[in-house]
Scaffold this active site. Structure first.
Site, PDB file in Angstrom:
ATOM      1  N   ASP A   8       6.011   1.047  13.651  1.00 13.78           N
ATOM      2  CA  ASP A   8       5.340   1.366  14.910  1.00 13.78           C
ATOM      3  C   ASP A   8       5.942   0.459  15.991  1.00 13.78           C
ATOM      4  O   ASP A   8       6.920  -0.271  15.752  1.00 13.78           O
ATOM      5  CB  ASP A   8       3.808   1.285  14.777  1.00 13.78           C
ATOM      6  CG  ASP A   8       3.261  -0.143  14.800  1.00 13.78           C
ATOM      7  OD1 ASP A   8       4.052  -1.106  14.825  1.00 13.78           O
ATOM      8  OD2 ASP A   8       2.022  -0.293  14.778  1.00 13.78           O
ATOM      9  N   CYS A  66       4.762  -2.643  10.747  1.00 11.42           N
ATOM     10  CA  CYS A  66       3.925  -2.565  11.948  1.00 11.42           C
ATOM     11  C   CYS A  66       3.700  -4.011  12.402  1.00 11.42           C
ATOM     12  O   CYS A  66       4.379  -4.917  11.913  1.00 11.42           O
ATOM     13  CB  CYS A  66       2.618  -1.802  11.700  1.00 11.42           C
ATOM     14  SG  CYS A  66       1.447  -2.589  10.587  1.00 11.42           S
ATOM     15  N   THR A  68       1.364  -6.275  11.895  1.00 13.27           N
ATOM     16  CA  THR A  68       1.001  -7.176  10.798  1.00 13.27           C
ATOM     17  C   THR A  68       1.518  -6.704   9.438  1.00 13.27           C
ATOM     18  O   THR A  68       1.540  -7.481   8.484  1.00 13.27           O
ATOM     19  CB  THR A  68      -0.532  -7.271  10.663  1.00 13.27           C
ATOM     20  OG1 THR A  68      -1.024  -5.940  10.430  1.00 13.27           O
ATOM     21  CG2 THR A  68      -1.162  -7.854  11.914  1.00 13.27           C
ATOM     22  N   HIS A  99       6.927  -6.470 -11.463  1.00 15.87           N
ATOM     23  CA  HIS A  99       5.646  -6.195 -12.130  1.00 15.87           C
ATOM     24  C   HIS A  99       4.965  -4.905 -11.660  1.00 15.87           C
ATOM     25  O   HIS A  99       4.265  -4.275 -12.442  1.00 15.87           O
ATOM     26  CB  HIS A  99       4.672  -7.358 -11.914  1.00 15.87           C
ATOM     27  CG  HIS A  99       5.056  -8.602 -12.672  1.00 15.87           C
ATOM     28  ND1 HIS A  99       4.234  -9.692 -12.786  1.00 15.87           N
ATOM     29  CD2 HIS A  99       6.187  -8.912 -13.371  1.00 15.87           C
ATOM     30  CE1 HIS A  99       4.830 -10.632 -13.510  1.00 15.87           C
ATOM     31  NE2 HIS A  99       6.017 -10.191 -13.870  1.00 15.87           N
ATOM     32  N   HIS A 134       3.886  -4.139 -18.096  1.00 12.25           N
ATOM     33  CA  HIS A 134       3.685  -3.790 -16.681  1.00 12.25           C
ATOM     34  C   HIS A 134       3.676  -2.273 -16.486  1.00 12.25           C
ATOM     35  O   HIS A 134       3.033  -1.762 -15.592  1.00 12.25           O
ATOM     36  CB  HIS A 134       4.763  -4.445 -15.819  1.00 12.25           C
ATOM     37  CG  HIS A 134       4.780  -5.930 -15.960  1.00 12.25           C
ATOM     38  ND1 HIS A 134       3.713  -6.719 -15.600  1.00 12.25           N
ATOM     39  CD2 HIS A 134       5.719  -6.769 -16.474  1.00 12.25           C
ATOM     40  CE1 HIS A 134       3.992  -7.985 -15.854  1.00 12.25           C
ATOM     41  NE2 HIS A 134       5.197  -8.041 -16.396  1.00 12.25           N
TER      42      HIS A 134
HETATM   43  C1  RB5 Z   1      -0.643  -2.077  16.843  1.00 12.79           C
HETATM   44  O1  RB5 Z   1      -1.058  -2.729  17.998  1.00 12.79           O
HETATM   45  C2  RB5 Z   1      -1.098  -2.850  15.618  1.00 12.79           C
HETATM   46  O2  RB5 Z   1      -2.451  -2.659  15.418  1.00 12.79           O
HETATM   47  C3  RB5 Z   1      -0.289  -2.435  14.405  1.00 12.79           C
HETATM   48  O3  RB5 Z   1       1.050  -2.675  14.633  1.00 12.79           O
HETATM   49  C4  RB5 Z   1      -0.627  -3.152  13.109  1.00 12.79           C
HETATM   50  O4  RB5 Z   1      -0.607  -4.529  13.268  1.00 12.79           O
HETATM   51  C5  RB5 Z   1      -1.814  -2.667  12.399  1.00 12.79           C
HETATM   52  O5  RB5 Z   1      -2.131  -3.083  11.276  1.00 12.79           O
END
Ligand code: RB5
Length: 147
Positions: A8, A66, A68, A99, A134
Site C-alpha cells: 500500500d 504496508c 506496519t 517450520h 512441521h
Molecule cells: C495505512 O495508513 C496503514 O494503516 C497501513 O499501511 C498499515 O499500517 C495497516 O496495517
C-alpha cells in the site's frame, strides 16, 4: 523462482528496495502489482492481488508490504492457501520457511529500514521447509481453513 510483490502507500519505498534485493539474485522473476504512488489505497486489495498469484501458481511466493505489515498480513491470511508471516527480524523469517512453510512474507515500511528488510527478504527467499513434524503441523493449519 517467481515472486509477486505489492504494497500500500505506506511501503512504496520499501517495495522498491525489496525489488533491488531480489534483482541481485539474477534468477528471480518479479511481478509488481503496485501501488506505485503515494495516493492512499486499501491494503486488503493489494493482499488479494499478490496472494491470488500465489494461490493460482503464477507465483511461487509473495511479498506484501504496508505501513506496519500488520493489516496486510491479516488480510493475506484470510485467503485460502496462504501462510503469511509478518517478520521484523531475520530469525523469524528463517523460521517462517523452515517450520511454517510460509508462502508469503509481510513487512512494514514504517517499521523496517533497507538493511534489515533486505536480510529478512534473503532469509525468506533462501529458507527451505524442513518437513517432518512441521509438515503435520502445517497440514493442521491448512485444515483449519475448512472448519
Ligand atoms: C495505512 O495508513 C496503514 O494503516 C497501513 O499501511 C498499515 O499500517 C495497516 O496495517
Amino acid at each position: 523462482m517467481k515472486i509477486t510483490i505489492g504494497s500500500d502507500h505506506g511501503a512504496v519505498q520499501l517495495k522498491e528496495e525489496v525489488k533491488m534485493v531480489l534483482k541481485e539474485y539474477g534468477d528471480i522473476e518479479v511481478t509488481d502489482v503496485g501501488t506505485f504512488g503515494t495516493d492512499s489505497v486499501d491494503y486488503p486489495d493489494i493482499a488479494e492481488k499478490v496472494c491470488g498469484d500465489v494461490v493460482s501458481g503464477k507465483a511461487d511466493r509473495g511479498i506484501v508490504l504496508c505501513g506496519t505489515g500488520i493489516g496486510i498480513s491479516i488480510a493475506a491470511n484470510k485467503i485460502k492457501g496462504i501462510r503469511c508471516a509478518l517478520c521484523n527480524d531475520v530469525f523469524s523469517a528463517k523460521m517462517s520457511r523452515q517450520h511454517n512453510n510460509a508462502n508469503v512474507l509481510a513487512m512494514g515500511g514504517r517499521v523496517l529500514g533497507f538493511g534489515p528488510a533486505g536480510e529478512i527478504v534473503r532469509a525468506f527467499v533462501e529458507g527451505e521447509f524442513e518437513g517432518g513434524r512441521h509438515e503435520r503441523r502445517v497440514n493442521k493449519i491448512m485444515a483449519l481453513e475448512n472448519k
